[in-house]
Design an enzyme around this catalytic site. Structure first.
Site, PDB file in Angstrom:
ATOM      1  N   PRO A  96       1.976 -26.453  -6.637  1.00 42.59           N
ATOM      2  CG  PRO A  96       0.532 -27.799  -5.392  1.00 42.59           C
ATOM      3  CD  PRO A  96       1.255 -27.745  -6.694  1.00 42.59           C
TER       4      PRO A  96
ATOM      5  CD  GLU B 186      -2.342 -37.752  -4.229  1.00 39.29           C
ATOM      6  OE1 GLU B 186      -1.905 -37.041  -3.303  1.00 39.29           O
ATOM      7  OE2 GLU B 186      -3.528 -37.690  -4.634  1.00 39.29           O
TER       8      GLU B 186
ATOM      9  NE  ARG C  43      -1.176  -9.984 -21.479  1.00 39.07           N
ATOM     10  CZ  ARG C  43      -1.232  -8.693 -21.155  1.00 39.07           C
ATOM     11  NH1 ARG C  43      -0.364  -8.203 -20.305  1.00 39.07           N
ATOM     12  NH2 ARG C  43      -2.154  -7.903 -21.669  1.00 39.07           N
TER      13      ARG C  43
ATOM     14  CG  ASP D 206      -1.878  -5.073 -18.981  1.00 37.49           C
ATOM     15  OD1 ASP D 206      -2.818  -4.414 -19.451  1.00 37.49           O
ATOM     16  OD2 ASP D 206      -1.271  -5.956 -19.618  1.00 37.49           O
TER      17      ASP D 206
END
Length: 253
Positions: free
Chosen positions: A100, A127, A165, A180
């Site tokens: 993150p 963690e 993809r 897309d």
């Protein structure tokens, strides 16, 4: 073209059957366009419990993944990458930590990745991972959004799907990937198929006209309207080309 190499380091290797065995990625694996190795760092431990985590120094909740088994797993992944023909020395097969705290995954970032020979994806748990391992071995950290998940497995699958993809011939029709959302900086336009009428709502007549220029204009203007309404920050950064600028003037008129 040689198969693009992926090695995933995860304590939950079974999760990756969801992407290896199904859909577009599964077909790419079957067609030998992509090779995916899933490596369990527990296989590189020395104790009877196959332990890969310990309590953090300095105290605090949770556990931290230890550097040594992850190091061995990464070195093994690099061996596999070398055997597959990846240019490891020149950064063509980076070690990517799904975190993150990393750079947010975006279409421009994905678009830069098919030029790589492959990648080694490191999935954290608990963690996190001993910082010394990250400093020594991780080339890049990538996040899929500003939220916390229980591990890096789902982000790794998202990253692989988004990259695979875009590889040549994987989608069957390369235009499908090119059209897309986000590829040109805008959200995608609405799409319709049979029947011609659904609960009293008809397919827009322009899509039945066979006039390709009018269809292209309609689709672009629908992209503009949808992007302005749903993602105004994308619209603010969009730079239309000459044809698109003309269409936008027609919309204003």
């Amino acid at each position: 073209m040689a198969a693009v190499f992926f090695a995933v380091i995860s304590i939950l290797p079974e999760m990756f059957s969801a992407i290896k065995d199904y859909g577009v990625v599964g077909r790419a694996v079957k067609n030998e366009q992509v090779v995916i190795h899933v490596i369990n760092p527990r296989d590189f431990t020395n104790d009877n419990y196959r332990r890969i985590d310990e309590r953090p120094f300095g105290g605090g909740p949770g556990m931290v993944m230890m550097a040594e088994p992850l190091e061995k797993a990464i070195l093994y992944a690099k061996q596999l990458a070398g055997r597959a023909g990846c240019d490891i020395q020149n950064g063509k097969c980076p070690v990517i930590y799904l975190s993150p705290q990393g750079k947010t995954l975006s279409e421009p970032l994905v678009a830069s990745m098919p030029s790589l020979d492959g990648m080694i994806l490191l999935c954290g748990r608990y963690e996190g991972i001993d910082e010394r391992l990250i400093t020594r071995y991780v080339d890049k950290e990538i996040s899929i959004g500003d939220y916390v998940l229980t591990g890096g497995e789902l982000p790794a699958m998202v990253l692989m799907d988004s990259v695979i993809r875009r590889l040549p011939k994987v989608m069957g029709d390369d235009l499908s990937a090119e059209q897309d959302s986000f590829v040109d900086g805008l959200l995608d336009c609405p799409h319709y198929t049979k029947p011609l009428e659904f609960h009293g709502e008809a397919v827009p007549s322009v899509l039945l006209s066979g006039h390709h220029a009018n269809i292209a204009k309609w689709r672009f203007l629908e992209q503009v309207k949808r992007t302005k309404a749903r993602r105004p920050e994308l619209w603010e950064g969009f730079q239309p080309n000459k044809q698109q600028t003309k269409w936008l003037k027609d919309l204003e008129d």
